[in-house]
Design a protein around this motif. Structure first.
Motif, mmCIF file in Angstrom:
data_model
loop_
_atom_site.group_PDB
_atom_site.id
_atom_site.type_symbol
_atom_site.label_atom_id
_atom_site.label_comp_id
_atom_site.label_asym_id
_atom_site.label_seq_id
_atom_site.Cartn_x
_atom_site.Cartn_y
_atom_site.Cartn_z
ATOM 1 N N PHE A 36 103.480 -83.474 -52.868
ATOM 2 C CA PHE A 36 103.722 -84.362 -53.775
ATOM 3 C C PHE A 36 102.836 -84.456 -54.561
ATOM 4 N N ARG A 37 101.079 -84.201 -54.295
ATOM 5 C CA ARG A 37 100.347 -84.574 -55.320
ATOM 6 C C ARG A 37 100.721 -83.900 -56.411
ATOM 7 N N THR A 38 100.817 -82.034 -55.355
ATOM 8 C CA THR A 38 100.465 -81.115 -56.523
ATOM 9 C C THR A 38 101.234 -80.639 -57.196
ATOM 10 N N ALA A 39 103.108 -81.325 -56.999
ATOM 11 C CA ALA A 39 103.626 -80.854 -57.207
ATOM 12 C C ALA A 39 103.746 -81.651 -58.615
ATOM 13 N N SER A 40 103.856 -83.092 -58.477
ATOM 14 C CA SER A 40 103.993 -84.232 -59.463
ATOM 15 C C SER A 40 102.398 -83.705 -60.417
ATOM 16 N N VAL B 188 113.180 -85.830 -57.218
ATOM 17 C CA VAL B 188 112.713 -86.777 -55.771
ATOM 18 C C VAL B 188 113.569 -87.588 -54.835
ATOM 19 N N PRO B 189 113.452 -87.323 -54.115
ATOM 20 C CA PRO B 189 113.916 -88.259 -52.955
ATOM 21 C C PRO B 189 114.076 -89.711 -53.289
ATOM 22 N N ARG B 190 114.578 -90.396 -53.481
ATOM 23 C CA ARG B 190 114.966 -91.979 -53.729
ATOM 24 C C ARG B 190 113.822 -92.631 -52.917
ATOM 25 N N GLU B 191 113.981 -92.174 -51.750
ATOM 26 C CA GLU B 191 111.971 -93.474 -51.215
ATOM 27 C C GLU B 191 110.995 -92.407 -51.713
ATOM 28 N N ARG B 192 111.340 -91.702 -51.732
ATOM 29 C CA ARG B 192 109.313 -91.834 -53.001
ATOM 30 C C ARG B 192 109.687 -91.216 -54.880
ATOM 31 N N HIS B 193 110.342 -92.234 -54.675
ATOM 32 C CA HIS B 193 110.199 -92.635 -56.431
ATOM 33 C C HIS B 193 109.734 -92.999 -57.207
ATOM 34 N N ASP B 194 109.042 -94.435 -56.749
ATOM 35 C CA ASP B 194 108.303 -94.899 -57.330
ATOM 36 C C ASP B 194 106.908 -94.433 -56.690
ATOM 37 N N GLU B 195 106.419 -93.683 -55.979
ATOM 38 C CA GLU B 195 104.918 -93.187 -55.382
ATOM 39 C C GLU B 195 105.324 -91.596 -56.425
ATOM 40 N N VAL B 196 106.344 -90.938 -56.167
ATOM 41 C CA VAL B 196 106.039 -89.699 -57.558
ATOM 42 C C VAL B 196 105.862 -90.280 -59.353
ATOM 43 N N VAL B 197 106.471 -90.846 -59.537
ATOM 44 C CA VAL B 197 106.683 -91.805 -60.349
ATOM 45 C C VAL B 197 104.823 -92.018 -60.952
ATOM 46 N N GLU B 198 103.964 -92.550 -60.079
ATOM 47 C CA GLU B 198 102.744 -92.854 -60.595
ATOM 48 C C GLU B 198 102.081 -91.865 -60.062
ATOM 49 N N MET B 199 101.409 -90.880 -59.147
ATOM 50 C CA MET B 199 101.447 -90.020 -59.394
ATOM 51 C C MET B 199 101.198 -89.064 -61.115
#
Ligand code: NAD
Length: 483
Positions: free
Chosen positions: A272-276, A299-310
């Motif tokens: 997720f970090r590289t992709a973000s 993004v998978p719904r349960e990872r949404h907030d984490e990806v938005v942050e990254m």
């Protein structure tokens, strides 16, 4: 008041010339006038088409392959020799960051000319089909590929060297003659190409004609004139539709590279970090003014907030500023009109329920717009469906893999896409289910002079680059003779 003199000239029938009036080209990083271009109207377009027809019908251009190879070599040489002038002009007029001129804004387009020049000497223009027996007679058959004729090439403002040369090089390699029209917002770069051709190559008069115009009238002549055989157009889907309709009256071959609303899909096992990080930088490439940019991040719904942050962290690190500075990653939008359009779409997205995480702001002077992130975007909303052409990324949550594929395909467009997963096989399988013309797997690059590029659905018809790009400019003639 008389018009200012043009800074560059049209190329019509081998002559560098002005027009009755000129129009201003702005430097988008400052908003100041950069120079003036001749404003070609229907009369100049008519003269260019007539010259291209005459050059096709009466010179050896279409039939003398060795001559074309020599001329493409000369064009490549001229581009290499004048690269720094063209780089400076591309930075100033298009707002292309210096970094990008090392790739798609300049160096890659020059490499495309080289690729077609190298392809041509050994290209098979004929194919033997063997013998058939028809009612007791034996007949030998073969196929010959011929130049398709007079080509009208109409290009947008965002990558004028890349798109101009991706049309010019294969069209000339095929033996076609061309009328090339630059975009109203970036005329001088394209006129520079015409000047190089006139001054540094033996390409015969009329084989290449180059126009600039502030309005649509010259383009309308280029797409309706009975002497034109092929229209190759890159630009918005709205203009593409009009061009297709206009060209239908005389049944021209129409080749369209249009808009996009591509999706990047992060599968649940992705890095997720590289992709973000890639999503954030890609969305700001040339300030988002690229047709193949992935502007929807699924993004998978349960990872949404984490990806938005990254992604927000990635966007905060993007160097925005003077495109001439080699450290700049993102420059300005092309015009105030484009900035108004982008800003209005962002405002409406927020009104539609998207969360504005960062950006959504103009920066003056010039036409800059801050890297912008919208989260929790509804896949059916306007911002998820319309092409923005600005540095705006929309994050869309999905529930399971099938849902991601369905959302990715929920678009009128089908130009490009990207998938990230720990498994290449899984990525490729998802990519195969998404209807688009190009795909990046786990951050891979597909773009090169030999890679066919183009769209499914309303992203276009046909392919640019590679062998497919040459085929767009060839006609097929089938022969039969007694064996
Ligand atoms: P645009 O459609 O506004 O203009 C493109 C060109 O069409 C310009 O040269 C314009 O003068 C000309 N034109 C306008 N009306 C015409 C008419 N009626 N007849 C003939 N010519 C006419 O596009 P733009 O704003 O310059 O560029 C942005 C668009 O280009 C975006 O939609 C983007 O996705 C698209 N694009 C697509 C690709 C691709 O390869 N698919 C690549 C780059 C840009």
């Amino acid at each position: 008041m008389t018009d200012p003199a043009p800074d560059r000239r049209l190329l019509i029938d081998g002559r560098l010339t002005g027009a009755k009036t000129t129009f201003a080209s702005l430097n988008p990083a400052t908003g100041a006038v950069l120079g003036h271009a001749p404003d070609a109207g229907p009369a100049e377009a008519e003269a260019a088409v007539v010259a291209a027809r005459r050059a096709f019908d009466t010179t050896v251009w279409a039939t003398d392959r060795d001559f074309r190879v020599r001329c493409l070599d000369q064009l490549h040489r001229a581009l290499v020799d004048h690269k720094e002038e063209l780089r400076a002009l591309t930075i100033e007029e298009v707002g292309a960051p210096h970094q990008l001129t090392a790739g798609a804004q300049l160096e890659e387009p020059i490499a495309t000319v080289r690729w077609y020049a190298d392809l041509l000497p050994a290209f098979e223009f004929s194919r033997d089909l063997g013998v058939v027996e028809v009612r007791g007679g034996r007949h030998r058959r073969w196929v010959e590929k011929e130049a398709a004729g007079v080509v009208s090439a109409i290009i947008p403002y965002n990558y004028p060297n890349q798109i101009g040369l991706a049309k010019l090089a294969p069209a000339l390699a095929a033996g076609c003659t061309v009328v090339l029209k630059g975009a109203p917002d970036a005329p001088l770069v394209t006129l520079f190409l015409g000047e190089l051709i006139a001054e540094h190559t033996d390409i015969p008069a009329g084989v290449v004609n180059v126009l600039s115009s502030s309005g649509a009238a010259a383009g309308e002549v280029m797409t309706t004139h009975p002497d034109v055989d092929v229209v190759t157009f890159t630009g918005s889907t709205a203009t593409g539709r009009r061009i297709m309709a206009a060209a239908s009256e005389t049944v021209k071959r129409v080749f369209l590279e249009l808009g996009g609303k591509s999706a990047m899909v992060l599968l649940d096992d992705a890095d997720f970090r590289t992709a973000s990080m890639m999503a954030s930088f890609m969305s700001c490439s040339h300030a988002g003014q690229g047709c193949a940019i992935c502007t929807r991040l699924l993004v998978p719904r349960e990872r949404h907030d984490e990806v938005v942050e990254m992604v927000a962290q990635g966007l905060a690190r993007i160097p925005v500023g003077d495109p001439a500075d080699p450290a700049t990653y993102m420059g300005p939008l092309i015009s105030e009109r484009q900035r108004d359009k982008v800003d209005a779409l962002v405002r409406r997205a927020v009104a539609d329920g998207a969360k504005l995480v960062c950006g959504g702001e103009r920066v003056d002077p010039g036409f800059f717009y801050k890297p912008t992130l919208l989260a929790g975007v509804d896949p059916d909303s306007e911002i998820a469906q319309e092409e923005v052409f600005g540095p705006v990324l929309s994050v869309i949550p999905y529930d399971e893999e099938d849902d991601a594929v369905r959302i990715a395909n929920n678009s009128a467009y089908g130009l490009s896409g990207a998938v990230f997963s720990a498994s290449e096989e899984r990525s490729v399988n998802v990519a195969r289910r998404i209807r688009s013309g190009t795909f990046s797997i786990n951050g891979g690059n597909y773009f090169a002079p030999d890679s066919p590029f183009g769209g499914y659905k309303q992203s276009g018809i046909g392919r640019e680059y590679g062998l497919e790009g040459l085929a767009e400019f060839l006609e097929t003639k089938t022969f039969g003779a007694p064996a």
